[in-house]
Design a protein around this motif. Structure first.
Motif, PDB file in Angstrom:
ATOM      1  N   ASP A 200       0.840  -1.209   0.000  1.00 60.89           N
ATOM      2  CA  ASP A 200       0.000   0.000   0.000  1.00 60.89           C
ATOM      3  C   ASP A 200       0.869   1.250   0.000  1.00 60.89           C
ATOM      4  O   ASP A 200       0.600   2.219  -0.735  1.00 60.89           O
ATOM      5  N   LEU A 201       1.892   1.252   0.838  1.00 53.57           N
ATOM      6  CA  LEU A 201       2.774   2.417   0.925  1.00 53.57           C
ATOM      7  C   LEU A 201       3.517   2.649  -0.383  1.00 53.57           C
ATOM      8  O   LEU A 201       3.725   3.793  -0.801  1.00 53.57           O
ATOM      9  N   MET A 202       3.898   1.574  -1.045  1.00 50.57           N
ATOM     10  CA  MET A 202       4.590   1.703  -2.331  1.00 50.57           C
ATOM     11  C   MET A 202       3.646   2.236  -3.407  1.00 50.57           C
ATOM     12  O   MET A 202       4.043   3.065  -4.234  1.00 50.57           O
ATOM     13  N   LYS A 203       2.416   1.772  -3.409  1.00 52.95           N
ATOM     14  CA  LYS A 203       1.454   2.247  -4.398  1.00 52.95           C
ATOM     15  C   LYS A 203       1.175   3.746  -4.247  1.00 52.95           C
ATOM     16  O   LYS A 203       0.887   4.435  -5.227  1.00 52.95           O
ATOM     17  N   GLU A 204       1.241   4.239  -3.015  1.00 56.15           N
ATOM     18  CA  GLU A 204       0.981   5.655  -2.761  1.00 56.15           C
ATOM     19  C   GLU A 204       2.255   6.497  -2.810  1.00 56.15           C
ATOM     20  O   GLU A 204       2.212   7.696  -2.518  1.00 56.15           O
ATOM     21  N   ASN A 205       3.403   5.869  -3.155  1.00 59.32           N
ATOM     22  CA  ASN A 205       4.695   6.552  -3.207  1.00 59.32           C
ATOM     23  C   ASN A 205       5.163   7.067  -1.856  1.00 59.32           C
ATOM     24  O   ASN A 205       6.027   7.950  -1.776  1.00 59.32           O
ATOM     25  N   VAL A 206       4.606   6.519  -0.792  1.00 58.67           N
ATOM     26  CA  VAL A 206       5.081   6.855   0.554  1.00 58.67           C
ATOM     27  C   VAL A 206       6.380   6.109   0.824  1.00 58.67           C
ATOM     28  O   VAL A 206       7.315   6.652   1.412  1.00 58.67           O
ATOM     29  N   ALA A 207       6.443   4.863   0.386  1.00 55.71           N
ATOM     30  CA  ALA A 207       7.669   4.064   0.472  1.00 55.71           C
ATOM     31  C   ALA A 207       8.179   3.810  -0.937  1.00 55.71           C
ATOM     32  O   ALA A 207       7.408   3.436  -1.825  1.00 55.71           O
ATOM     33  N   ARG A 208       9.495   4.000  -1.133  1.00 57.25           N
ATOM     34  CA  ARG A 208      10.085   3.813  -2.462  1.00 57.25           C
ATOM     35  C   ARG A 208      11.387   3.003  -2.326  1.00 57.25           C
ATOM     36  O   ARG A 208      12.482   3.508  -2.632  1.00 57.25           O
ATOM     37  N   PRO A 209      11.289   1.760  -1.881  1.00 54.63           N
ATOM     38  CA  PRO A 209      12.507   0.952  -1.734  1.00 54.63           C
ATOM     39  C   PRO A 209      13.106   0.607  -3.091  1.00 54.63           C
ATOM     40  O   PRO A 209      12.387   0.397  -4.070  1.00 54.63           O
ATOM     41  N   SER A 210      14.427   0.532  -3.125  1.00 51.67           N
ATOM     42  CA  SER A 210      15.109   0.144  -4.360  1.00 51.67           C
ATOM     43  C   SER A 210      15.221  -1.370  -4.477  1.00 51.67           C
ATOM     44  O   SER A 210      15.617  -1.877  -5.534  1.00 51.67           O
ATOM     45  N   GLN A 211      14.862  -2.063  -3.406  1.00 57.04           N
ATOM     46  CA  GLN A 211      15.041  -3.509  -3.356  1.00 57.04           C
ATOM     47  C   GLN A 211      14.005  -4.118  -2.413  1.00 57.04           C
ATOM     48  O   GLN A 211      13.712  -3.559  -1.352  1.00 57.04           O
ATOM     49  N   LEU A 212      13.437  -5.257  -2.805  1.00 54.83           N
ATOM     50  CA  LEU A 212      12.577  -6.033  -1.926  1.00 54.83           C
ATOM     51  C   LEU A 212      13.228  -7.389  -1.695  1.00 54.83           C
ATOM     52  O   LEU A 212      13.547  -8.103  -2.646  1.00 54.83           O
ATOM     53  N   VAL A 213      13.414  -7.731  -0.429  1.00 51.60           N
ATOM     54  CA  VAL A 213      13.947  -9.038  -0.051  1.00 51.60           C
ATOM     55  C   VAL A 213      12.785  -9.842   0.510  1.00 51.60           C
ATOM     56  O   VAL A 213      12.307  -9.587   1.619  1.00 51.60           O
ATOM     57  N   ASP A 214      12.306 -10.789  -0.274  1.00 48.23           N
ATOM     58  CA  ASP A 214      11.160 -11.617   0.090  1.00 48.23           C
ATOM     59  C   ASP A 214      11.615 -12.656   1.111  1.00 48.23           C
ATOM     60  O   ASP A 214      12.423 -13.528   0.814  1.00 48.23           O
ATOM     61  N   ILE A 215      11.068 -12.591   2.330  1.00 46.18           N
ATOM     62  CA  ILE A 215      11.537 -13.466   3.407  1.00 46.18           C
ATOM     63  C   ILE A 215      10.609 -14.651   3.657  1.00 46.18           C
ATOM     64  O   ILE A 215      10.767 -15.375   4.646  1.00 46.18           O
ATOM     65  N   ASN A 216       9.659 -14.887   2.770  1.00 46.38           N
ATOM     66  CA  ASN A 216       8.679 -15.941   3.014  1.00 46.38           C
ATOM     67  C   ASN A 216       9.264 -17.351   3.034  1.00 46.38           C
ATOM     68  O   ASN A 216       8.627 -18.274   3.547  1.00 46.38           O
ATOM     69  N   ALA A 217      10.457 -17.538   2.468  1.00 49.27           N
ATOM     70  CA  ALA A 217      11.079 -18.863   2.472  1.00 49.27           C
ATOM     71  C   ALA A 217      11.927 -19.110   3.716  1.00 49.27           C
ATOM     72  O   ALA A 217      12.442 -20.223   3.906  1.00 49.27           O
ATOM     73  N   LEU A 218      12.075 -18.118   4.592  1.00 49.77           N
ATOM     74  CA  LEU A 218      12.894 -18.297   5.792  1.00 49.77           C
ATOM     75  C   LEU A 218      12.196 -19.227   6.777  1.00 49.77           C
ATOM     76  O   LEU A 218      10.963 -19.261   6.855  1.00 49.77           O
ATOM     77  N   PRO A 219      12.941 -19.974   7.575  1.00 50.52           N
ATOM     78  CA  PRO A 219      12.344 -20.930   8.523  1.00 50.52           C
ATOM     79  C   PRO A 219      11.849 -20.246   9.788  1.00 50.52           C
ATOM     80  O   PRO A 219      12.322 -20.510  10.907  1.00 50.52           O
ATOM     81  N   LEU A 220      10.867 -19.361   9.630  1.00 45.63           N
ATOM     82  CA  LEU A 220      10.359 -18.559  10.751  1.00 45.63           C
ATOM     83  C   LEU A 220       8.837 -18.670  10.855  1.00 45.63           C
ATOM     84  O   LEU A 220       8.161 -17.720  11.253  1.00 45.63           O
ATOM     85  N   ASN A 221       8.297 -19.848  10.509  1.00 47.67           N
ATOM     86  CA  ASN A 221       6.840 -19.983  10.426  1.00 47.67           C
ATOM     87  C   ASN A 221       6.274 -21.018  11.392  1.00 47.67           C
ATOM     88  O   ASN A 221       5.246 -21.625  11.128  1.00 47.67           O
ATOM     89  N   LYS A 222       6.946 -21.206  12.544  1.00 51.61           N
ATOM     90  CA  LYS A 222       6.475 -22.185  13.512  1.00 51.61           C
ATOM     91  C   LYS A 222       6.028 -21.516  14.810  1.00 51.61           C
ATOM     92  O   LYS A 222       6.505 -20.442  15.168  1.00 51.61           O
ATOM     93  N   ILE A 223       5.106 -22.186  15.505  1.00 49.72           N
ATOM     94  CA  ILE A 223       4.712 -21.814  16.858  1.00 49.72           C
ATOM     95  C   ILE A 223       5.162 -22.936  17.777  1.00 49.72           C
ATOM     96  O   ILE A 223       4.761 -24.086  17.600  1.00 49.72           O
ATOM     97  N   GLU A 224       6.009 -22.609  18.753  1.00 49.47           N
ATOM     98  CA  GLU A 224       6.618 -23.623  19.596  1.00 49.47           C
ATOM     99  C   GLU A 224       6.522 -23.241  21.066  1.00 49.47           C
ATOM    100  O   GLU A 224       6.589 -22.053  21.420  1.00 49.47           O
ATOM    101  N   THR A 225       6.391 -24.253  21.931  1.00 51.75           N
ATOM    102  CA  THR A 225       6.404 -24.037  23.374  1.00 51.75           C
ATOM    103  C   THR A 225       7.841 -23.823  23.831  1.00 51.75           C
ATOM    104  O   THR A 225       8.754 -24.519  23.400  1.00 51.75           O
ATOM    105  N   THR A 226       8.058 -22.836  24.702  1.00 50.29           N
ATOM    106  CA  THR A 226       9.395 -22.547  25.216  1.00 50.29           C
ATOM    107  C   THR A 226       9.668 -23.369  26.466  1.00 50.29           C
ATOM    108  O   THR A 226       8.759 -23.891  27.108  1.00 50.29           O
ATOM    109  N   GLN A 227      10.940 -23.470  26.840  1.00 50.37           N
ATOM    110  CA  GLN A 227      11.314 -24.196  28.046  1.00 50.37           C
ATOM    111  C   GLN A 227      10.708 -23.572  29.287  1.00 50.37           C
ATOM    112  O   GLN A 227      10.448 -24.261  30.276  1.00 50.37           O
ATOM    113  N   ALA A 228      10.474 -22.265  29.243  1.00 50.50           N
ATOM    114  CA  ALA A 228       9.891 -21.570  30.394  1.00 50.50           C
ATOM    115  C   ALA A 228       8.382 -21.782  30.504  1.00 50.50           C
ATOM    116  O   ALA A 228       7.766 -21.354  31.482  1.00 50.50           O
ATOM    117  N   GLY A 229       7.792 -22.420  29.488  1.00 50.12           N
ATOM    118  CA  GLY A 229       6.355 -22.653  29.519  1.00 50.12           C
ATOM    119  C   GLY A 229       5.548 -21.632  28.753  1.00 50.12           C
ATOM    120  O   GLY A 229       4.318 -21.656  28.799  1.00 50.12           O
TER     121      GLY A 229
END
Length: 329
Positions: free
Chosen positions: A34-63
């Motif tokens: 949305d920000l790019m479409k409105e020219n509020v954000a104009r990044p020269s590069q997009l790094v797509d992070i959807n393939a990173l292994p950050l998509n789990k929900i896990e219980t911690t040792q602390a509970g």
């Protein structure tokens, strides 16, 4: 829309290496595009992070629970452990946006939402957040949705997230990674008030990435409420929202958490007010005392002064509902 390069790394270390000074990470893209479409954000590069292994929900040792930065909002809201232990978070997420957006939006991206201020989105108007030093159009303009707490002469915008209000009340921790290594940021320290640097929304460094959000064991599952007051029943940002959690010792308050949304540049909490409730009777009188203390110093503008009394009543109502356990399953 400006031209930009695109890459899709497979590991966090690769993503950090590939990000340039004028690049941005992108996951669901529900705000950035949305920000790019409105020219509020104009990044020269997009790094797509959807393939990173950050998509789990896990219980911690602390509970507690560790929620990966790429877990979708809808997945968090309907996760059995979230519904059972942290229903405050589930209710807040379901109060925000539409089902389609929740299916796309990521946990980390939700923390990084930019304000929905009219002047921020309109590149033809002054906005210190978008262009430092240009002025704040909302100060003398249309400011009905703007801040009543923690604002400055530079900016009176508010943070738009529902999820973040609940995470503030739950005292979550944000885990991040950067070239210098990993670090953890208490949720209270993650977002910033505008001060003289309204263009800086968070204390996340430009070359860092959110990897997870961690919830502590205490979830206030029995006595909680998320109250969102808005102009229409669906797909609207909060004029005022309240995330409340209580622990009761009979008829007295053993612990309390209160976070406000729609009133400041970041989710608004005051631990001193919460501490003052401990030992007090779970009554409307106690809730009114807390509301008055939380809103001490609140200042409205031409179109939003009503939000002060609206917030006061919302706090009392949310605490009353939390104490009654009306939302507990």
């Amino acid at each position: 829309m400006n031209r930009f390069s695109y890459s899709k790394p497979q590991q966090v270390s690769e993503a950090l290496q590939q990000l340039s000074d004028t690049g941005r990470f992108i996951a669901g893209g529900t705000n950035l595009l949305d920000l790019m479409k409105e020219n509020v954000a104009r990044p020269s590069q997009l790094v797509d992070i959807n393939a990173l292994p950050l998509n789990k929900i896990e219980t911690t040792q602390a509970g507690g629970l560790r929620i990966g930065a790429l877990v979708k909002n809808s997945t968090v809201a309907y996760h059995p452990d979230v519904e059972r232990v942290y229903p405050l978070l589930a209710h807040a997420i379901l109060a925000g946006a539409s089902a389609q957006l929740r299916n796309m939006a990521s946990t980390g991206g939700n923390l990084l939402q930019r304000t929905r201020c009219y002047y921020f989105y309109d590149v033809g108007t002054p906005c210190n957040k978008r262009e430092p030093g240009s002025g704040c159009g909302a100060l003398e303009g249309q400011n009905r949705i703007h801040a009543i707490l923690g604002h400055s002469e530079q900016c009176i915008a508010v943070h738009p997230s529902d999820m973040c209000v609940a995470l503030a009340a739950l005292e979550a921790t944000v885990h991040v990674s950067g070239p210098s290594g990993n670090r953890s940021i208490p949720f209270a320290d993650f977002h910033r008030l505008p001060g003289d640097t309204p263009h800086l929304d968070t204390n996340l460094a430009p070359d860092e990435i959110i990897t997870a959000v961690e919830l502590p064991p205490r979830g206030f599952a029995e006595n909680f409420a998320y109250l969102k007051l808005r102009d229409r029943a669906s797909y609207a940002f909060a004029l005022v929202s309240v995330a409340a959690g209580l622990e009761l010792n009979g008829t007295s308050i053993g612990a309390a958490r209160i976070a406000l949304g729609g009133v400041a540049h970041k989710p608004w909490r005051c631990p001193e007010v919460e501490a003052a409730l401990i030992g007090k009777p779970a009554t409307e009188e106690s809730y009114r005392m807390a509301a008055d203390a939380l809103l001490q110093g609140a200042v409205g503008f031409e179109h939003n002064r009503f939000k002060i009394e609206l917030a006061r009543r919302a706090i009392v109502r949310a605490l009353s509902e939390a104490a009654a356990g009306v939302n507990a399953q």
